[in-house]
Design an enzyme around this catalytic site. Sequence first.
Site, PDB file in Angstrom:
ATOM      1  N   SER A 195      36.948  54.083  18.567  1.00 19.30           N
ATOM      2  CA  SER A 195      37.642  53.350  17.482  1.00 19.30           C
ATOM      3  C   SER A 195      36.655  54.142  16.257  1.00 19.30           C
ATOM      4  CB  SER A 195      37.231  51.959  17.354  1.00 19.30           C
ATOM      5  OG  SER A 195      37.828  51.510  16.034  1.00 19.30           O
ATOM      6  N   TYR A 202      30.917  45.395  18.918  1.00 16.46           N
ATOM      7  CA  TYR A 202      31.957  46.325  19.303  1.00 16.46           C
ATOM      8  C   TYR A 202      31.762  47.589  18.834  1.00 16.46           C
ATOM      9  CZ  TYR A 202      36.808  47.829  18.860  1.00 16.46           C
ATOM     10  OH  TYR A 202      37.892  48.458  19.041  1.00 16.46           O
TER      11      TYR A 202
END
EC number: 1.1.1.-
Length: 242
Positions: A88, A121
């Site tokens: 990401s 994350y």
Amino acid sequence: MRKWEFSKRHLVDLPFLGLWELCSVEVLRLSLHVLVCNAAAFALPWSLTKDGLETTFQVNHLGHFYLVQLLQDVLCRSAPARVIVVSSESHRFTDISDSSGQLDFSRLSPSQNDYWAMLAYNRSKLCNILFSNELHRRLSPRGVTSNAVHPGNMMYSSIHRSWWVYTLLFTLARPFTKSMQQGAATTVYCAAAPELEGLGGMYFNNCCRCLPSPEAQSEEVARALWALSDRLIQERLGSPSD
């Protein structure tokens, strides 16, 4: 039908498996030319897995690391083969090294007092790129390449299901984000594009190669993360990984 039945029998739900359960993954007797590491947890409350590690770190990074170790021989026998690790752009907003440049385990698997879900994350997504790069360096001589990808700000998934606030935000943003098909495009490109045959150690966004963060490009940090991941698995399983 036979293809569907085979894939169903070999489905692996990483978020609900500990390291011991991953050991039970069958040794594939068929060729494996493409492996996509896409399991992820997002915005979870702090918790430890049955292996004693912070859940986001184990699901998003260590589970992928160990699964690839288990399938390494299959991938090499199937060469040419490709591994695609879904990361990401959020990897740019964090680091996993301390002030001296050394890998900091407390940032990867933090205590409850030091835990912030979004930061966990982001750090796991940084691990994804470092893992992909080191995997490519190790296996490319055997015909296995690895690339990391950013699928885009894709809201047509259930990754936000752990907290209603994120679900609301994702729902409001949905008209301005990628569809499932658009979100999968970069992964499919890296898995199938003829022009990428034999090429790896790269990061892709919108089907184009781009540079990740400076830390994601560090070979030293990638090697340190690989060594740490291998040690964590050995400590919990009692035997060395491949």
